[in-house]
Enzyme design. Sequence first.
Site, PDB file in Angstrom:
ATOM      1  N   ASP A 173       0.820  -1.698   0.168  1.00  0.00           N
ATOM      2  CA  ASP A 173       0.438   0.311   0.188  1.00  0.00           C
ATOM      3  C   ASP A 173       1.398   1.562   0.028  1.00  0.00           C
ATOM      4  O   ASP A 173       1.332   1.503   1.004  1.00  0.00           O
ATOM      5  CB  ASP A 173      -1.060   0.490   1.426  1.00  0.00           C
ATOM      6  N   TYR A 232       3.823  12.392  -0.027  1.00  0.00           N
ATOM      7  CA  TYR A 232       5.174  12.221   0.067  1.00  0.00           C
ATOM      8  C   TYR A 232       5.688  11.957   0.823  1.00  0.00           C
ATOM      9  O   TYR A 232       6.892  10.924   0.995  1.00  0.00           O
ATOM     10  CB  TYR A 232       5.870  14.097   0.453  1.00  0.00           C
ATOM     11  N   LYS A 277      -1.818   5.288  -4.617  1.00  0.00           N
ATOM     12  CA  LYS A 277      -3.682   7.037  -4.765  1.00  0.00           C
ATOM     13  C   LYS A 277      -3.131   7.975  -5.053  1.00  0.00           C
ATOM     14  O   LYS A 277      -1.878   9.067  -5.053  1.00  0.00           O
ATOM     15  CB  LYS A 277      -3.417   7.430  -2.923  1.00  0.00           C
ATOM     16  N   HIS A 311      -7.485   9.700  -2.413  1.00  0.00           N
ATOM     17  CA  HIS A 311      -6.672   9.858  -0.869  1.00  0.00           C
ATOM     18  C   HIS A 311      -7.529  10.351  -0.418  1.00  0.00           C
ATOM     19  O   HIS A 311      -8.274  10.462   1.115  1.00  0.00           O
ATOM     20  CB  HIS A 311      -5.049  10.281  -1.361  1.00  0.00           C
TER      21      HIS A 311
END
Length: 269
Positions: free
Chosen positions: A42, A47, A73, A106
């Site tokens: 995942d 960042y 994402k 996200h």
Amino acid sequence: MNLETRIKMNDGNLIPMVGYGTIRVPDEAIVTALEVGYRYLDTASMYKYNEIGVGKAIDSKIVPRNELFVCTKLWTNDIREGRTREAFFESLKKLKTEYIDLYLIHFPAEGYVQAWKEMEKLQKEGYIKSIGVSNFRKSHMQNLLAQTTVVPAINEMEVNPGFQDIEALNFCKEHGITVIASAPLGEGRYVQMDELKSLAKKYDKSIPQVILRWLLQKGILVVPKSTKEERIIDNANLFDFTLTAEELIFIDSLNKNERSYADPDNFDF
Ligand SMILES: NC(=O)c1ccc[n+]([C@@H]2O[C@H](COP(=O)([O-])OP(=O)(O)OC[C@H]3O[C@@H](n4cnc5c(N)ncnc54)[C@H](OP(=O)(O)O)[C@@H]3O)[C@@H](O)[C@H]2O)c1
């Protein structure tokens, strides 16, 4: 059941029940996770995650690509700026792969409906196997469903003993949306939770293992993160004990409605 056991999502694709969370982990830990048997990674373009490190692990071919399940994402500024397609291909390049198994929005940043429509196109073009959302509350999911055609396969949202958004969980259940618990250990807050000590002792397991097992038995997938090999192994060793129905209800009752990270209705990034 084991780390390779997969369940079916509402689009017919399969997803492993336990993944490895890669936020702020060194590249070597990702390799360790693959070596000890994790098949689902995942990550995110945000960042603090490390798509590049995940890309190196994919490229190393420790595990053949078709045995891996890779999730990344779309970050908020790309949603707001209408850069879904560009951002997706940037992720694909960093991940050194030709397709993504699961691509998620996200956070429900302004413009997420348009972003979703672009993701539907990328899915049709074969670049993404499954599409889903992350940190969506019931209102966001209702709004998305009202304006688009593909129902999200996944909602990756915070679920742990201290935070359970029952309304969102029920909505997912009603619409066949599989839930992945992000921060299943509350970013580490609950690894020594007093209320779970006796259960851990009863099963000769750690408190994190009890929490992760509770989620799995509720049909919620987990992506725990650890930087330490023994914990990476421990967090996947969840298939040799079963909590009773009463014990599941007891852990449900620990809900304090306290989020460990950002509120999807009120975030500033
Ligand atoms: N979609 C989203 O918006 C979102 C948000 C948050 C997280 N996530 C995903 O969820 C994953 C996990 O979340 P998270 O990293 O925030 O938190 P977490 O998995 O809930 O907890 C990780 C923390 O617990 C510690 N820990 C892990 N296993 C342990 C064990 N067996 N015993 C004792 N301590 C243990 C880790 O420390 P050590 O490293 O020292 O072991 C780390 O400090 C992320 O990596 C990410 O993939 C997604």
